[in-house]
Write a protein that holds these residues in place. Structure first.
Motif, PDB file in Angstrom:
ATOM      1  N   LEU A 140      43.228  42.933  45.744  1.00  8.95           N
ATOM      2  CA  LEU A 140      43.347  42.358  44.407  1.00  8.95           C
ATOM      3  C   LEU A 140      42.003  42.415  43.678  1.00  8.95           C
ATOM      4  O   LEU A 140      41.952  42.711  42.477  1.00  8.95           O
ATOM      5  N   ALA A 141      40.921  42.142  44.388  1.00  7.77           N
ATOM      6  CA  ALA A 141      39.593  42.201  43.774  1.00  7.77           C
ATOM      7  C   ALA A 141      39.294  43.611  43.257  1.00  7.77           C
ATOM      8  O   ALA A 141      38.727  43.779  42.171  1.00  7.77           O
ATOM      9  N   ARG A 142      39.690  44.619  44.021  1.00 16.10           N
ATOM     10  CA  ARG A 142      39.523  46.008  43.570  1.00 16.10           C
ATOM     11  C   ARG A 142      40.353  46.274  42.312  1.00 16.10           C
ATOM     12  O   ARG A 142      39.901  46.940  41.381  1.00 16.10           O
ATOM     13  N   LEU A 143      41.577  45.761  42.306  1.00 14.00           N
ATOM     14  CA  LEU A 143      42.443  45.960  41.150  1.00 14.00           C
ATOM     15  C   LEU A 143      41.862  45.284  39.911  1.00 14.00           C
ATOM     16  O   LEU A 143      41.860  45.866  38.815  1.00 14.00           O
ATOM     17  N   ARG A 204      35.350  34.109  32.210  1.00 15.68           N
ATOM     18  CA  ARG A 204      35.522  35.540  31.947  1.00 15.68           C
ATOM     19  C   ARG A 204      37.007  35.842  31.739  1.00 15.68           C
ATOM     20  O   ARG A 204      37.840  35.458  32.555  1.00 15.68           O
ATOM     21  N   TRP A 205      37.327  36.570  30.675  1.00 12.73           N
ATOM     22  CA  TRP A 205      38.709  36.934  30.367  1.00 12.73           C
ATOM     23  C   TRP A 205      38.863  38.454  30.457  1.00 12.73           C
ATOM     24  O   TRP A 205      37.956  39.204  30.092  1.00 12.73           O
ATOM     25  N   GLN A 206      40.012  38.896  30.915  1.00 12.35           N
ATOM     26  CA  GLN A 206      40.324  40.316  30.922  1.00 12.35           C
ATOM     27  C   GLN A 206      41.822  40.492  31.184  1.00 12.35           C
ATOM     28  O   GLN A 206      42.529  39.536  31.477  1.00 12.35           O
ATOM     29  N   VAL A 207      42.294  41.716  31.114  1.00 10.95           N
ATOM     30  CA  VAL A 207      43.679  42.026  31.468  1.00 10.95           C
ATOM     31  C   VAL A 207      43.786  42.037  32.990  1.00 10.95           C
ATOM     32  O   VAL A 207      42.947  42.632  33.680  1.00 10.95           O
ATOM     33  N   VAL A 208      44.810  41.358  33.518  1.00 10.09           N
ATOM     34  CA  VAL A 208      45.011  41.278  34.967  1.00 10.09           C
ATOM     35  C   VAL A 208      46.477  41.497  35.311  1.00 10.09           C
ATOM     36  O   VAL A 208      47.360  41.416  34.449  1.00 10.09           O
ATOM     37  N   HIS A 209      46.740  41.740  36.596  1.00 12.25           N
ATOM     38  CA  HIS A 209      48.107  41.930  37.084  1.00 12.25           C
ATOM     39  C   HIS A 209      48.930  40.676  36.878  1.00 12.25           C
ATOM     40  O   HIS A 209      50.062  40.724  36.393  1.00 12.25           O
ATOM     41  N   PRO A 240      42.013  34.278  31.712  1.00 12.36           N
ATOM     42  CA  PRO A 240      40.833  34.140  32.564  1.00 12.36           C
ATOM     43  C   PRO A 240      41.013  34.888  33.881  1.00 12.36           C
ATOM     44  O   PRO A 240      42.047  34.756  34.551  1.00 12.36           O
ATOM     45  N   LEU A 241      40.021  35.657  34.248  1.00 10.29           N
ATOM     46  CA  LEU A 241      40.074  36.495  35.450  1.00 10.29           C
ATOM     47  C   LEU A 241      40.502  35.713  36.694  1.00 10.29           C
ATOM     48  O   LEU A 241      41.294  36.201  37.510  1.00 10.29           O
ATOM     49  N   VAL A 242      40.006  34.503  36.843  1.00 15.08           N
ATOM     50  CA  VAL A 242      40.283  33.723  38.046  1.00 15.08           C
ATOM     51  C   VAL A 242      41.755  33.343  38.157  1.00 15.08           C
ATOM     52  O   VAL A 242      42.232  33.022  39.244  1.00 15.08           O
ATOM     53  N   CYS A 243      42.485  33.382  37.053  1.00 15.04           N
ATOM     54  CA  CYS A 243      43.925  33.100  37.121  1.00 15.04           C
ATOM     55  C   CYS A 243      44.637  34.123  38.009  1.00 15.04           C
ATOM     56  O   CYS A 243      45.597  33.784  38.711  1.00 15.04           O
ATOM     57  N   ASP A 244      44.179  35.359  37.981  1.00 15.88           N
ATOM     58  CA  ASP A 244      44.782  36.410  38.803  1.00 15.88           C
ATOM     59  C   ASP A 244      44.627  36.083  40.289  1.00 15.88           C
ATOM     60  O   ASP A 244      45.561  36.220  41.079  1.00 15.88           O
ATOM     61  N   LEU A 245      43.439  35.636  40.657  1.00 22.09           N
ATOM     62  CA  LEU A 245      43.184  35.228  42.038  1.00 22.09           C
ATOM     63  C   LEU A 245      44.045  34.028  42.409  1.00 22.09           C
ATOM     64  O   LEU A 245      44.623  33.974  43.495  1.00 22.09           O
TER      65      LEU A 245
END
Length: 346
Positions: A140-143, A204-209, A240-245
């Motif tokens: 997931l971190a790679r993605l 940090r915000w970005q597009v995530v799965h 937020p990026l951490v939401c993906d995690l």
């Protein structure tokens, strides 16, 4: 029955497209030149089929009209971006139609796409292990890193599964028939509104799965600790990026060792894609909020669409049990464990 309002996302209140297998087969042959045996695939919002034929295996997708074409096309562009950034990531590849385009708009407005098929065993049906959790977090971190430079206006859509919108789930609490689960969810949402939501803008915000649940991950049947595929980019969103995690971690909580499993998953991710101090500070609450999201939305949708209830409720038991195990933890102890496991560079 609670009435869902538009901010919760229109596609959650819309049935999947209705096309027969013969119609799908005809469209695949006409627009992609693909033939073979079609098998229906379960989906919450869209109509999906596995097509196995002489050209290989594919997923034929007809999107829910409520989502609009922009979101589907964003997913195609994201998959092409991922392949260009990290070709080793096991994600589907977009298959262009005979006219060279990545999709076809059908006469009634439905948008049709084709992706490559990935082989493997669904994670929910495979043996579980700590090593598998580490592999999943690192994948997931790679993605996330592969998507870090991707931007698209379609990613700013409103999606209730997106944890940043958890506060709106208060409207669905009455639909949770299990009183224990309902009270747990209410407590989490109160803490989310008071202690998490105000801090989200500075992360940090970005597009995530945004949906790495056990039904969206494939593992190697001969080596179930190896991730063989990441599926279903239908919940991609800018958040937020951490939401993906947190989404992925919510499905990997060991009820017998909630703190350890929560911490180890974050540490494995952190080793590949380091988290910030602020992200670690909200991780625990976001994991709990994801479990609430699963419980609340599943409860509402299962009551509305009883014919699809088994699929809709597939993650309810694990979310309820996981939420109970998290509720027993001391947030101060959690913060200390995360700080030790995920050292942040000053």
């Amino acid at each position: 029955m609670t009435i869902i309002t538009p901010p919760l996302g229109g596609s959650l209140d819309t049935l999947p497209p209705a096309f027969s297998a013969d119609q799908v087969a005809d469209l695949a042959a006409r627009h992609w030149g693909l033939t073979g045996r079609l098998s229906p695939l379960t989906s919450e919002r869209d109509l999906n089929h596995h097509l196995a034929g002489p050209q290989g295996g594919f997923v034929v997708k007809i999107a829910n009209l409520a989502e609009g074409h922009g979101i589907q096309r964003m997913q195609n562009r994201a998959l092409r971006h991922i392949a260009a950034q990290d070709a080793g990531l096991p994600v589907p590849r977009v298959v262009a139609a005979l006219d060279g385009q990545d999709d076809v708009v059908l006469p009634d407005g439905h948008l049709m796409r084709v992706l490559t098929w990935l082989d493997g065993v669904p994670l929910h049906a495979a043996p579980q292990s700590p090593a598998q959790s580490v592999a999943l977090a690192q994948m997931l971190a790679r993605l996330t890193r592969a998507l870090s430079g991707f931007a698209d206006s379609g990613a700013d859509h409103i999606l209730q599964w997106d944890i940043k919108n958890a506060a709106q789930l208060v409207a669905l609490l009455d639909d949770i028939s299990d009183p224990v689960a309902r009270d747990l969810c209410a407590d989490v949402l109160h803490r989310f509104a008071a202690s998490v939501a105000p801090h989200l803008p500075r992360l940090r915000w970005q597009v995530v799965h945004s949906d790495l649940n056990p039904h969206n991950v494939l593992v190697d049947p001969a080596a179930p600790d190896r991730v063989a595929g990441i599926l279903d980019f239908g919940d991609m969103v800018r958040t937020p990026l951490v939401c993906d995690l947190a989404v992925a971690a919510a499905y990997r909580i060991d009820r017998e060792d909630a703190l350890g499993s929560l911490t180890r998953f974050a540490a494995a991710y952190h080793a590949v894609n380091p988290l910030t101090r602020d992200e670690l500070g909200v991780y625990f609450d976001l994991v709990a909020a994801r479990m609430v999201t699963t419980i609340a939305i599943a409860s509402w949708r299962a009551a509305k669409y009883p014919e699809n209830a088994p699929y809709i409720l597939r993650n309810f038991p694990s979310a309820r049990a996981g939420l109970q195990s998290l509720a027993a933890l001391d947030p101060v102890e959690v913060a200390a464990a995360l700080s030790s496991a995920c050292p942040v560079a000053r």
